[in-house]
Design a protein around this motif. Structure first.
Motif, short mmCIF file in Angstrom:
data_model
loop_
_atom_site.label_atom_id
_atom_site.label_comp_id
_atom_site.label_asym_id
_atom_site.label_seq_id
_atom_site.Cartn_x
_atom_site.Cartn_y
_atom_site.Cartn_z
N GLN A 69 0.84 -1.20 0.00
CA GLN A 69 0.00 0.00 0.00
C GLN A 69 0.88 1.25 0.00
O GLN A 69 0.61 2.20 -0.73
CB GLN A 69 -0.91 -0.03 1.23
CG GLN A 69 -2.07 0.92 1.13
CD GLN A 69 -2.98 0.82 2.35
OE1 GLN A 69 -2.55 0.36 3.42
NE2 GLN A 69 -4.22 1.24 2.20
N ALA A 111 -7.09 -2.55 1.67
CA ALA A 111 -5.97 -1.66 1.32
C ALA A 111 -6.09 -1.14 -0.12
O ALA A 111 -5.19 -0.47 -0.62
CB ALA A 111 -4.65 -2.40 1.50
N ILE A 113 -6.09 -3.01 -2.83
CA ILE A 113 -5.23 -3.79 -3.74
C ILE A 113 -6.04 -4.95 -4.33
O ILE A 113 -6.68 -5.71 -3.60
CB ILE A 113 -4.00 -4.34 -2.97
CG1 ILE A 113 -3.20 -3.17 -2.38
CG2 ILE A 113 -3.13 -5.19 -3.89
CD1 ILE A 113 -2.10 -3.59 -1.41
#
Ligand code: FCB
Length: 454
Positions: A69, A111, A113
């Protein structure tokens, strides 16, 4: 124009695999895999290491997500360790193993992702190996059951699935060359293994689609750009055979074209009549339509004619003046461009992701803890340019994953090779982003690369 810009939805990511980073090889009910067994066998791993601890990612995954991140990495390709989830490969499910991947996926999504999940990056449960391994059809039959458990649990959140990583490695490198687990050296077994891996893939695809209807599904092949060492007919022949053995043997069936006829003929002549393992309908199952093809590209292969007694009379020509990474692999970005065009024009996949590309360099931290891995930046830059050129040529390239997020257990080489954009101190498990990580961060932020070599 000083920058090359990528398409707006282009996916940038990093890749890892379970055995190479997780460690915790016997924790929380995990079963033994062929890689646990292989690495524990003296003489198999060059530096006598194992993946028992590796990057300890099994315990440090929250920090690893935070690290990604902080680097602004939008997508992460990782794999599931089969015996962590099904200790014997079939039957009993280990909830703790499933829970681990469940938390990982939630952590990634929280996060921001995007997870790309590979179901098989080589950890066959040892129990299935004991019953014959990939040369046995039964192993292929177990795979869709495993795929079903995983996708029923994660299919509501994971939108990108890869059935297999590099079936060439999982078959020929493992059962013919003997360099990877389980370390067999037997041609007929290897070719059977390849078939059963592909069958496992074909059976798993509809299962994944059923459990994750909105997801895209594909397979990852490792492909080489093969060139002949000279125009001598024997070298041209060697290049054709190498390409048939390494590339076409997997590309053709995956795209519904059966096995390449010239290679079947060649194997019949050299190994014998070994194709009794192909059953009716197998090739239709294997040729199931896919949403994308994943390509792992590292280097090219310069083929010259080799010893006529071998199954494959092909040798890797030494090209003395070429640039190489510390792994010894020739740096050949042009091969990526050529390969992407070739795959696009010959097989027409709906989409392509480069699911791995990267380089091993042995740079170490300086006294300030910085790792100036200029060579890796140079390597990536040249390959990103090749990818961009392919895009301009109409290749439907949708994303690019750098191998690897962090230094890890590089199979038979152990910890000698370092492919990470993050340096790992294996004594303390500290992670140190290398210069290439910051450079990649900038590529991601601007979605572009400088035209001039950094
Ligand atoms: C590929 C593997 C990957 C990594 C790189 C260097 O063949 O898929 O796990 O080891 O090579």
């Amino acid at each position: 124009m000083t920058q090359l810009t990528f398409p707006s939805h282009f996916v940038w990511g990093v890749a890892t695999s379970s055995y190479q980073i997780e460690g915790a090889w016997n924790e929380d009910g995990k079963g033994e895999s062929i890689w646990d067994r292989f690495a524990h066998t003296p003489g198999k791993i060059q530096d006598a290491s194992t993946g028992d601890i590796a990057c300890d990612h099994y315990h440090r995954w929250p920090q690893d997500i935070a690290l990604m991140q902080s680097l602004g990495i939008p997508a992460y390709r990782f794999s599931i360790n089969w015996p962590r989830v099904m200790p014997e490969g079939q039957g009993r499910v280990n909830q703790a193993g499933l829970d681990f991947y469940d938390r990982l996926v939630d952590g990634l999504l929280a996060a921001g992702i995007e997870p790309f999940v590979t179901l098989y990056h080589w950890e066959l449960p040892q129990a299935l190996q004991d019953e014959g391994g990939w040369p046995a059809r039964k192993t292929a039959e177990s795979f869709p059951v495993f795929a079903d458990y995983i996708t029923r649990r994660l299919g509501d959140r994971v939108r990108h699935w890869i059935t297999l990583n590099e079936p060439w490695c999982a078959s020929f490198l493992s059962y013919q060359v003997g360099e990877h687990a389980p370390g067999w050296c037997d041609w007929p077994s290897a070719i059977r293994a390849a078939h059963h891996l592909l069958l496992a893939h074909g059976w798993a695809v509809p299962v994944i689609r059923q459990n994750a209807p909105k997801a895209e599904v594909g397979i990852t092949l490792n492909l080489e750009w093969v060139t002949p060492a000279s125009n001598h007919p024997a070298d041209l022949q060697a290049a054709r055979l190498r390409d048939g053995y390494f590339n076409r043997w997997f590309l053709d069936p995956v795209f519904g074209r059966f096995y390449p006829a010239d290679m079947m003929h060649h194997y019949q002549q050299t190994v014998g009549d070994i194709f009794d393992f192909i059953q009716p309908n197998d090739m239709d199952i294997i040729g199931v339509p896919l949403d994308f093809l994943g390509i792992n590209y590292y280097t090219r292969f310069v083929a010259r004619s080799g010893p006529q007694t071998a199954v494959l009379p092909v040798a890797h020509a030494t090209t003395p003046d070429t640039e190489r990474t510390d792994m010894g692999w020739e740096i050949y970005p042009e091969g990526l461009f050529n390969l992407l065009n070739r795959v696009h024009f010959t097989y027409q996949p709906a989409k392509i992701y480069i699911t791995e590309n990267g380089a091993s360099y042995h740079d170490t931290p300086n006294k300030n803890g910085r790792i100036h891995d200029q060579h890796r930046i140079h390597f990536l830059h040249r390959h990103f340019i090749a990818a961009h050129r392919a895009l301009s040529n109409g290749v439907p390239l949708a994303g690019y994953f750098v191998w690897s997020l962090m230094d890890n257990f590089e199979w038979a080489k152990g910890y000698q090779e370092r492919f990470g954009i993050v340096w790992v101190d294996f004594q303390t498990q500290q992670r140190y982003p290398k210069d290439s990580a910051f450079w990649f961060q900038n590529v991601i932020q601007t979605n572009s690369i400088p035209l001039i070599d950094p």
